[in-house]
Design an enzyme around this catalytic site. Structure first.
Site, mmCIF file in Angstrom:
data_model
loop_
_atom_site.group_PDB
_atom_site.id
_atom_site.type_symbol
_atom_site.label_atom_id
_atom_site.label_comp_id
_atom_site.label_asym_id
_atom_site.label_seq_id
_atom_site.Cartn_x
_atom_site.Cartn_y
_atom_site.Cartn_z
ATOM 1 N N ASN A 280 -72.855 -1.755 29.902
ATOM 2 C CA ASN A 280 -71.610 -1.744 30.681
ATOM 3 C C ASN A 280 -71.605 -0.477 31.525
ATOM 4 O O ASN A 280 -71.754 0.613 30.987
ATOM 5 C CB ASN A 280 -70.402 -1.756 29.741
ATOM 6 C CG ASN A 280 -69.079 -1.492 30.466
ATOM 7 O OD1 ASN A 280 -68.190 -0.875 29.928
ATOM 8 N ND2 ASN A 280 -68.957 -1.958 31.684
ATOM 9 N N GLY A 281 -71.456 -0.650 32.807
ATOM 10 C CA GLY A 281 -71.394 0.522 33.685
ATOM 11 C C GLY A 281 -72.088 0.230 34.986
ATOM 12 O O GLY A 281 -72.435 -0.919 35.277
ATOM 13 N N GLY B 134 -64.917 -9.314 31.352
ATOM 14 C CA GLY B 134 -65.883 -10.043 32.163
ATOM 15 C C GLY B 134 -65.831 -11.523 31.867
ATOM 16 O O GLY B 134 -65.842 -11.912 30.701
ATOM 17 N N ASP C 183 -45.672 -2.691 38.605
ATOM 18 C CA ASP C 183 -47.045 -3.165 38.399
ATOM 19 C C ASP C 183 -47.951 -1.970 38.186
ATOM 20 O O ASP C 183 -47.555 -0.818 38.398
ATOM 21 C CB ASP C 183 -47.517 -4.011 39.596
ATOM 22 C CG ASP C 183 -48.660 -4.963 39.199
ATOM 23 O OD1 ASP C 183 -49.073 -4.959 38.017
ATOM 24 O OD2 ASP C 183 -49.147 -5.701 40.077
ATOM 25 N N CYS D 233 -62.486 10.703 35.184
ATOM 26 C CA CYS D 233 -63.026 10.402 36.504
ATOM 27 C C CYS D 233 -61.869 9.880 37.332
ATOM 28 O O CYS D 233 -61.272 8.856 36.995
ATOM 29 C CB CYS D 233 -64.133 9.347 36.439
ATOM 30 S SG CYS D 233 -64.666 8.836 38.094
ATOM 31 N N CYS E 131 -67.820 -4.774 32.241
ATOM 32 C CA CYS E 131 -68.460 -5.696 31.311
ATOM 33 C C CYS E 131 -67.985 -5.299 29.929
ATOM 34 O O CYS E 131 -67.431 -4.223 29.741
ATOM 35 C CB CYS E 131 -69.983 -5.547 31.327
ATOM 36 S SG CYS E 131 -70.763 -6.135 32.841
ATOM 37 N N CYS F 81 -64.734 2.503 43.957
ATOM 38 C CA CYS F 81 -65.357 2.921 42.701
ATOM 39 C C CYS F 81 -66.837 2.571 42.770
ATOM 40 O O CYS F 81 -67.190 1.454 43.117
ATOM 41 C CB CYS F 81 -64.715 2.210 41.514
ATOM 42 S SG CYS F 81 -65.531 2.656 39.961
HETATM 43 P P1 AMP Z 1 -54.116 -6.520 45.264
HETATM 44 O O1 AMP Z 1 -53.289 -5.320 45.649
HETATM 45 O O2 AMP Z 1 -53.692 -7.767 45.922
HETATM 46 O O3 AMP Z 1 -55.593 -6.250 45.478
HETATM 47 O O4 AMP Z 1 -53.908 -6.789 43.716
HETATM 48 C C1 AMP Z 1 -53.722 -5.739 42.843
HETATM 49 C C2 AMP Z 1 -53.503 -6.254 41.467
HETATM 50 O O5 AMP Z 1 -54.712 -6.818 40.934
HETATM 51 C C3 AMP Z 1 -53.143 -5.105 40.539
HETATM 52 O O6 AMP Z 1 -51.783 -5.076 40.354
HETATM 53 C C4 AMP Z 1 -53.881 -5.395 39.260
HETATM 54 O O7 AMP Z 1 -53.032 -6.030 38.336
HETATM 55 C C5 AMP Z 1 -54.987 -6.282 39.651
HETATM 56 N N1 AMP Z 1 -56.226 -5.495 39.764
HETATM 57 C C6 AMP Z 1 -56.360 -4.185 39.898
HETATM 58 N N2 AMP Z 1 -57.666 -3.835 39.982
HETATM 59 C C7 AMP Z 1 -58.366 -4.959 39.887
HETATM 60 C C8 AMP Z 1 -59.756 -5.251 39.880
HETATM 61 N N3 AMP Z 1 -60.644 -4.279 40.008
HETATM 62 N N4 AMP Z 1 -60.114 -6.550 39.752
HETATM 63 C C9 AMP Z 1 -59.194 -7.519 39.609
HETATM 64 N N5 AMP Z 1 -57.847 -7.301 39.605
HETATM 65 C C10 AMP Z 1 -57.450 -6.035 39.744
#
Ligand code: AMP
Length: 474
Positions: A102-103, A28, A347, A435, A2, A384
């Site tokens: 936020n948290g 968010g 990525d 963390c 958030c 997480c």
């Molecule tokens: P996927 O492996 O298909 O779950 O997509 C991973 C990609 O989504 C990553 O390369 C990030 O750019 C993005 N991503 C990573 N963590 C999150 C998250 N918690 N919520 C939304 N997108 C995320």
């Protein structure tokens, strides 16, 4: 996940809070809200939707006052319901209180049970309401606001950065481990507290510093005061903020996120060099990493995938086939750059693995000969519980697979994740200040059924410090 902001400024705050929330929109997209105080009355507006959808000039003009707080919500606990939008506003013994958080708390169930056993009711399913209940409980026992924050830090387990407005006095506090970010800035005629420094930049303000873990900052007509309420044996800043969540132009706990990501890109090349024709990012999350990789390897940086900027969260497709098409609309490969080329594709992270597999498919269809995937985070092994929306272990592709098996599933020619040591070095702090629960499965707070290394927390006999040096140096 958030975004929060609190501003006190002599020139009125609703528009400034709006701009800051706009800068924090990436944190968010489900709901947005602002509460302001005009000296006698509370003004508030919150709704589901993006900041630009929730507010218009008329609404902002009605939010009068020189102090206020704002929130953008991404649900980690609590369902996607209108009543879960923040800030929460309530009255207690003639006090007008607004709070935004936020948290994610990890002992919310126990605390809720305790309150419910005493006959208390809850009107939302968020843990923010729990923080409000604890504060009120302490204020009801004739404690001061500082005692109430002390009580929160003693009883709450998990991550919490909080902004709060009580009768027009602005407060901000951060959990003793500093898991979620929060910083302090100077505006033209006042001060701002916000999740990320980009919110300060959006107002043309000056970044002062991060709010310390376990610190309470109070802003009223006399200026700034600060009290160190708790001190932990170590910090535990969320490593995923650096990897993915924070904006690259934010400074988090003293580090420019863009620099961290570019350095990781360089280290990715050192750890897993490749000779290829071009280095391409997955836009936009891989860009800073890919630039670093290109700089260190001398392989040209080429944007071979173009992202459609206008595809928002509303683009929801009902079937799998439609979703596959949606990826095409979101990311379009440039054939001219890819045909018969060998590509280093960079990525930030692989979570479920579906995105990488689809993108590699699209690039191969466009003629790419080889795809060497480089990832700016180590393999994500565990969920997480502390505020990042991540899937369960079963859904995390790397939770039970070695890198080679992940490579095979995403169909890359080669795959390399940055090592934890190199990532920590790029962030530039001791790994014990972070963390790393999602990467190591070991958490800094006790979580049922998981391995943890709880941290000793010392509570201090707080006195306020008003010296400006405390805000400008340290
Ligand atoms: P996927 O492996 O298909 O779950 O997509 C991973 C990609 O989504 C990553 O390369 C990030 O750019 C993005 N991503 C990573 N963590 C999150 C998250 N918690 N919520 C939304 N997108 C995320």
């Amino acid at each position: 996940m958030c975004g929060i902001v609190g501003i006190r400024d002599a020139g009125g705050v609703s528009f400034s809070i709006y701009y800051s929330l706009y800068a924090l929109q990436h944190r968010g997209q489900e709901s947005a809200g602002i509460a302001t105080f005009d000296g006698t009355k509370l003004h508030k507006h919150k709704a589901q939707g993006l900041v630009a959808e929730v507010f218009d000039p008329e609404i902002l003009c009605s939010l009068e006052g020189n102090v206020g707080i704002g929130h953008v919500r991404y649900p980690t606990t609590g369902a996607n319901r209108p009543e879960n939008a923040q800030p929460f506003n309530f009255f207690f013994r003639d006090r007008i209180i607004s709070i935004a958080h936020n948290g994610n708390l990890v002992n919310d169930r126990e605390l809720r049970d305790e309150f419910e056993a005493k006959g208390q009711i809850f009107s939302t399913t968020t843990d923010t309401e729990l923080i409000a209940k604890l504060l009120i409980d302490e204020l009801g026992n004739s404690g001061s606001i500082e005692d109430a924050v002390h009580r929160c830090m003693r009883d709450l387990q998990g991550s919490y950065s909080v902004v709060m407005m009580i009768d027009g006095v602005l407060f901000g506090f951060r959990d003793p481990l500093g898991i979620k970010p929060m910083c302090l800035g100077k505006t033209k005629d006042g001060y701002i507290m916000a999740s990320e420094s980009v919110a300060v930049d959006a107002l043309g303000g000056t970044f002062i510093r991060d709010i310390y873990p376990g610190e309470l900052v109070c802003i009223d007509e006399e200026g700034l005061r600060s009290m160190q309420i708790a001190r932990a044996g170590r910090r535990a800043h969320c490593i995923f903020e650096y990897i993915y969540f924070a904006r690259a132009d934010s400074v988090l706990d003293g580090k420019l996120v863009y620099d961290v990501r570019r350095t990781i890109g360089k280290k990715l090349h050192e750890e897993a060099p490749t000779s290829a024709d071009l280095v391409s990012p997955v836009p936009d999350s891989g860009t800073a990493y890919a630039i670093g990789y290109s700089q260190r390897s001398d392989i040209p940086f080429v944007e071979s995938l173009m992202k459609n900027r206008y595809m928002g969260r509303t683009f929801i497709m009902p079937s799998q086939t439609e979703r596959e098409k949606a990826v095409r609309i979101k990311l379009n490969p440039i054939r001219e750059f890819l045909a018969d080329r060998s590509v280093v594709l960079v990525d930030d992270s692989i979570v479920r693995g579906t995105t990488s597999r689809r993108i590699i498919g699209i690039m191969r269809d466009a003629g790419a000969r080889e795809i060497h995937m480089r990832i700016g985070s180590p393999a994500i092994k565990a969920p997480c519980y502390l505020g990042v929306d991540m899937p369960t272990r079963e859904e995390l592709i790397a939770s039970d697979k070695e890198e080679e098996e992940v490579r095979r599933r995403i169909t890359a020619n080669t795959l390399h994740h940055i090592s934890l040591a190199a990532l920590v070095e790029a962030i530039g702090c001791d790994h014990r200040s972070l963390c790393t629960g999602c990467l190591t499965g070991c958490y800094p707070v006790p979580i049922k059924g998981e391995v943890s290394e709880p941290v000793r927390i010392e509570f201090l006999d707080g006195t306020y410090q008003t010296k400006l040096e405390r805000f400008e140096s340290e």
